[in-house]
Design an enzyme around this catalytic site. Structure first.
Site, PDB file in Angstrom:
ATOM      1  CB  CYS A 107       8.257  58.386   0.300  1.00 26.49           C
ATOM      2  SG  CYS A 107       8.100  59.107   1.939  1.00 26.49           S
ATOM      3  CB  ALA A 108       7.730  56.733  -4.940  1.00 30.02           C
TER       4      ALA A 108
END
Ligand code: PLP
Length: 439
Positions: free
Chosen positions: A389-390
């Protein structure tokens, strides 16, 4: 069947004949016990090793006990006159105070219970004053990248903590020049990266932000579980945390910080509990100020109480010693990974930058998802694989690792091992052995 995982709870090594256990050994054993037994012992399934604390940490006994104790008294919060309701209301507001103490909030700050960090940062994004500009980094978790409004300045991933400070300084100077100094500005940064574990220079960034008349919000999802976090000392304006990364169950988080923007904003959720009075006309509503303004609907009492119990237990623990223990496990993990010829660690800053217990890496020539599956099936090790999620940061670090190493066989996604309370040298060693003998 759930049980306390304490397979490797250390006791002071019996002194060899003629040798007494030293005070240092005693202290180390006491710290190990604090991290693996008592209120901070974590629940787990024997034999299964969780190395994915950064995604969701296991639940601490303090949280489980607090929930079990409250369950018979479970009643409506802020809504009833009966004994159960009064006790539940009291427990909820006490929980807020415990969390406030744990985070070191200032007396006039708001402490709003949310669902998680994502929810907390979305609440803050919806509470920005009109015309507010936001400055953040491309290296943030999506929760601190995506909620901000159009016009947000997304600074490139810096190569060092000092570069991050310089970049914020320059961006704020530019914004001030552009707006004549009048528009509100918020800097939104992480305390510790969920990809690399690297710690960001939060206090310095706060000083720079304030010098330019800006505010600063700290995404502390990964910092708070590992290090002491004090809002007043760091001088940040807002902090967001998730309960499920702090040894409490899912569904509870916190946004704490300056009350003025939150009180001036439209309620995050419209509904009961957030109102002073509602008239017959559609828009005839007066909303309350304070935390309740953004907590409409029946709140997550058990989540709040569980989180507060962990905050209290951590507050009573020797945090410096727990930090040192985790750092020693982290050093064991990183040096073990560095010794494996095909393993490459991902990093933004230099090798010696301070970090919490999170390490992302790739195994050259291996698909990360396939490695994670093998670690789970053959070794009962739970790790995360993917881009965490980055996406902008993880993709960039993968490209940099390829350039640094000169290897052309790196996979497009990575693996992440993360540790915390309950982690032991044996867990780290199992991972290192597993990686050394991949099928
Ligand atoms: N910020 C960081 C740094 C995170 O690591 C995460 C989750 O991994 C989040 C925010 C979002 O947390 P949550 O999924 O609990 O909302």
């Amino acid at each position: 069947m759930i049980s306390l995982s304490a397979p490797e709870v250390p006791v002071p090594a019996p002194a060899e004949p003629g040798r007494t256990v030293t005070p240092t050994e005693h202290r180390a054993a006491a710290v190990d016990r604090a991290a693996t037994a008592g209120p901070l012992a974590v629940l787990g399934v024997p034999g299964k090793v969780n190395l994915d604390y950064a995604a969701t940490a296991p639940c601490a006994r303090a949280a489980a006990d607090a929930v079990a104790e409250l369950l018979p008294w479970y009643g409506s919060v802020h809504r009833g006159a009966g004994a159960l309701s009064r006790r539940s209301t009291l427990a909820y507001e006490r929980a807020r105070q415990c969390v406030a103490d744990f985070l070191g909030v200032r007396p006039d700050d708001s402490v709003v219970f949310t669902r998680n960090t994502t929810d907390a940062l979305n609440l803050l994004a919806r509470s920005l004053p009109p015309g507010c500009r936001v400055v953040t980094f491309a290296s943030e978790h999506h929760a601190n990248l995506l909620p901000w409004p159009a016009g947000t300045v997304r600074l490139p991933v810096p190569g060092s903590a000092a570069e991050a400070v310089r970049a914020v300084d320059a961006a704020l100077r530019e914004l001030r020049r552009g707006s004549g100094g009048g528009a509100p500005v918020l800097v939104a940064v992480t305390g510790a990266s969920n990809v690399t574990g690297e710690c960001w220079p939060v206090a310095e960034l706060a000083r720079v932000a304030h010098r330019h008349g800006a505010r600063i919000a700290l995404d502390a999802a990964q910092l708070a579980p590992h290090a002491v976090l004090d809002i007043a000392t760091l001088a940040v304006d807002y902090v967001a945390v998730s309960g499920h990364k702090l040894y409490a169950p899912f569904g509870i988080g916190v946004l704490a910080g300056r009350a003025d923007w939150l009180d001036a904003a439209a309620p995050y959720l419209a509904g009961g509990g957030a109102t002073l009075a509602v008239g017959a006309a559609t828009h005839d509503v007066r909303w309350v100020d304070g935390s309740a303004r953004h907590e409409a609907g029946t709140p997550n009492l058990l989540g709040a109480v569980a989180l507060a119990a962990v905050c209290t237990a951590l507050g009573e623990a020797d945090r410096a010693a727990l930090y040192a223990r985790e750092q020693s496990l982290l050093a064991r993990l990183r040096s073990g990974l560095a010794a494996l010829p095909d393993v490459l660690e991902l990093r933004t800053f230099d090798d010696a930058a301070p970090r919490v217990g999170i390490v992302s890496f790739v195994v050259a020539g291996r698909d990360s998802a396939a490695v994670a599956t093998e670690l789970a099936r053959r070794w009962q090790l739970g790790l995360r694989d993917g881009l965490f999620c980055a996406h902008p940061l993880a993709r960039r670090l993968l490209a940099e690792a390829a350039a640094r190493s000169g290897r052309r066989d790196l996979p497009p996604t990575a693996l992440r091992a993360s540790i915390g309370l309950g982690s032991t040298p044996a867990h780290v060693d199992r991972l290192l052995t597993a990686l050394a003998t991949l099928g």
